[in-house]
Design an enzyme around this catalytic site. Structure first.
Site, PDB file in Angstrom:
ATOM      1  N   GLU A 227     -20.667   5.862 -15.160  1.00 44.60           N
ATOM      2  CA  GLU A 227     -19.996   6.981 -15.847  1.00 44.60           C
ATOM      3  C   GLU A 227     -18.794   7.447 -15.014  1.00 44.60           C
ATOM      4  O   GLU A 227     -17.803   7.920 -15.553  1.00 44.60           O
ATOM      5  CB  GLU A 227     -20.940   8.190 -16.042  1.00 44.60           C
ATOM      6  CG  GLU A 227     -22.222   7.908 -16.790  1.00 44.60           C
ATOM      7  CD  GLU A 227     -23.254   7.185 -15.932  1.00 44.60           C
ATOM      8  OE1 GLU A 227     -23.531   7.645 -14.818  1.00 44.60           O
ATOM      9  OE2 GLU A 227     -23.746   6.121 -16.367  1.00 44.60           O
TER      10      GLU A 227
ATOM     11  N   ASP B 153       0.813  -1.217   0.000  1.00 44.72           N
ATOM     12  CA  ASP B 153       0.000   0.000   0.000  1.00 44.72           C
ATOM     13  C   ASP B 153       0.855   1.279   0.000  1.00 44.72           C
ATOM     14  O   ASP B 153       0.713   2.144   0.882  1.00 44.72           O
ATOM     15  CB  ASP B 153      -0.924   0.009   1.246  1.00 44.72           C
ATOM     16  CG  ASP B 153      -1.762  -1.254   1.341  1.00 44.72           C
ATOM     17  OD1 ASP B 153      -2.219  -1.733   0.294  1.00 44.72           O
ATOM     18  OD2 ASP B 153      -1.946  -1.759   2.464  1.00 44.72           O
TER      19      ASP B 153
HETATM   20  O1  FUB Z   1      -3.225  -3.832   2.962  1.00 41.18           O
HETATM   21  C1  FUB Z   1      -4.530  -4.169   3.372  1.00 41.18           C
HETATM   22  C2  FUB Z   1      -5.533  -3.842   2.292  1.00 41.18           C
HETATM   23  O2  FUB Z   1      -5.185  -4.522   1.090  1.00 41.18           O
HETATM   24  C3  FUB Z   1      -5.535  -2.384   1.888  1.00 41.18           C
HETATM   25  O3  FUB Z   1      -6.225  -1.580   2.775  1.00 41.18           O
HETATM   26  C4  FUB Z   1      -6.138  -2.486   0.525  1.00 41.18           C
HETATM   27  O4  FUB Z   1      -6.020  -1.323  -0.236  1.00 41.18           O
HETATM   28  C5  FUB Z   1      -5.416  -3.668  -0.036  1.00 41.18           C
HETATM   29  O5  FUB Z   1      -4.182  -3.300  -0.569  1.00 41.18           O
END
Ligand code: FUB
Length: 456
Positions: free
Chosen positions: A199, A32
């Site tokens: 959209e 992340d």
């Molecule tokens: O790292 C835990 C969760 O997995 C994150 O909050 C999401 O975005 C995904 O990457």
């Protein structure tokens, strides 16, 4: 023909080993990625997948920080906050999911989701912490296990800050100037649910056949040339990365397509962060490519890209090679932390009273530092280490088995917490090289390594 195929195969193998730069962090599993450009430096905040996964699910206790000014050598600043120590009221060790840090008026605000317990905000006077929690409770909490994750915060040119977040929809709040409260007069008590329409976020269908949009989670919100961008994990699981744009910070959003599709070695989640730095554009994401990697042991990766003339983002392919050129050369005549690393094998980092250092060093492990400018030549090398067993640092250039420039012997310092500086002469090495420290010794864990320097 067979020989030719073999030769091509060996070339690809050697080439990819020599130039691999992704994942950019090899000492821990980091996921992340949330880059922040501040003080001419890129600070990278990540979540952290533990080496040992509990109950075959995300096992995430703390958030880590790295920094760079050249986009290839990353300095490890350790875990800057953890659930157990810094969000103590939640009484929970696991659940330190995707974080983002932002600076305002010299203070650093770390927005932290606590999986299953809302989103909190921690504040520090430095990008490395220590981060303290001013509220002692969540900033937002809908008491929904999945909803309140993945906060992303952006401060607009007019000073207005916004926080978007969420799975499987996206919500936002209009943050007050203090960055730790929000305007309660809009939406539902301040929380605005974004209209999840095709959209805005693309058209998709759930496994049970019901229609939905492509948006899943992991929003990343920013503005460039007066266009607002919302980048996010898209397209179900395994996730791709998609994006939408708007001429206003609150939408309406226009779906623009996918940026990174599904590829082998990407994990079942993906999570992006985008920045411009020193005139270039960079796309951060994560994969599962490190040895022992997996869906719950992910690693941060980085690609450079160029926006199309109309501001749209091209399709980005994950590579092993990553960033091709360093933005600046490293000066080896200044003290450099051993945990400033372009690539490493075998080692870990730890934090102690003297800051972060490289540890778990065994025979054959190594560090690579890219684009080191020795100018007219170095004569001496020094390394500060602590050891009870001892070992050697082979100083090499251009490859792990490249030219041997010198050997620095590390002997018993008299205790694991006693740091000493060891010096050796080196063959005069001139010009720009990738530098390798190859660790040699036969006694298990050889030493801990804090910093190094060359002299002329
Ligand atoms: O790292 C835990 C969760 O997995 C994150 O909050 C999401 O975005 C995904 O990457």
């Amino acid at each position: 023909m067979r020989v030719q195929i073999l030769l091509i195969f060996s070339f690809v193998l050697i080439f990819s080993t020599v130039t691999a730069q992704n994942p950019i962090i090899q000492t821990y599993f980091t996921a992340d990625p949330a880059p922040m450009v501040c003080n001419d430096t890129v600070y990278l905040y990540t979540s952290h997948d533990e080496d040992n996964t509990v109950d075959n699910f995300f096992t995430m206790y703390d958030w880590r920080c790295y920094s760079t000014t050249d986009m290839v050598n990353w300095t490890d600043h350790g875990a800057v906050a953890s659930l157990e120590k810094d969000v103590a009221w939640v009484n929970k060790k696991n659940g330190a999911w995707a974080v983002q840090c932002i600076e305002r008026n010299g203070k650093y605000y770390l927005y932290v989701p606590i999986h299953g317990a809302g989103i909190s905000v921690l504040v520090a006077d430095s990008p490395y912490g220590p981060f303290k929690e001013p509220l002692g409770k969540q900033l937002v909490d809908s008491e929904d296990l999945w909803k309140d994750i993945d906060p992303t915060v952006f401060i607009d040119d007019d000073g207005q800050a916004w926080m978007y977040w969420g799975n499987p929809s996206v919500w936002y709040v209009k943050l007050n100037e203090d960055m730790i409260s929000y305007d309660k007069s809009i939406g539902k008590n301040g929380i605005v649910a974004v209209d999840m329409v095709p959209e805005s976020f693309g058209k998709s269908v759930r496994k049970d056949g019901t229609p939905c949009t492509k948006y899943v989670e992991g929003p990343w919100f920013y503005k460039r040339n007066n266009l607002y961008y919302l980048i996010y994990a898209a397209n179900g699981v395994p996730e791709s990365i998609g994006y939408s744009t708007s001429t206003s910070p609150t939408g309406p959003w226009k779906y623009q397509g996918l940026i990174m599709e599904r590829y082998p070695k990407l994990s079942f989640t993906n999570h992006a962060g985008i920045i411009d730095y020193k005139g270039n554009s960079y796309f951060f994401y994560h994969n599962e490519a490190l040895p022992n990697g997996g869906g719950f042991r992910r690693s941060t990766c980085l690609e450079q890209f160029e926006y199309n003339a109309d501001g749209t983002i091209p399709s980005i392919i994950p590579t092993e090679e990553g960033i091709k050129t360093s933005l600046e050369n490293l000066n080896p005549y200044k003290r450099t932390e051993a945990e400033t690393i372009a690539w490493s094998e075998g080692v870990k980092t730890e934090s102690g009273s003297n800051g972060v250092y490289v540890t778990k060093i065994n025979n054959g492990d190594y560090l690579k530092i890219r684009s080191v400018d020795f100018a007219k030549g170095a004569k001496k090398f020094e390394a500060t280490a602590t050891s009870v067993t001892g070992g050697k640092i082979e100083v090499r250039v251009d490859a792990k088995d490249g030219a041997l420039v010198g050997v620095c012997e590390i002997t018993n310092t008299g205790g694991a917490d006693v740091w000493k500086t060891f010096t050796t002469n080196v063959n005069k090495v001139k010009g720009i090289h990738d530098l390798y420290f190859v660790f040699v010794g036969n006694n298990g864990e050889l030493f801990n390594f804090d910093y190094w320097k060359f002299s002329k």
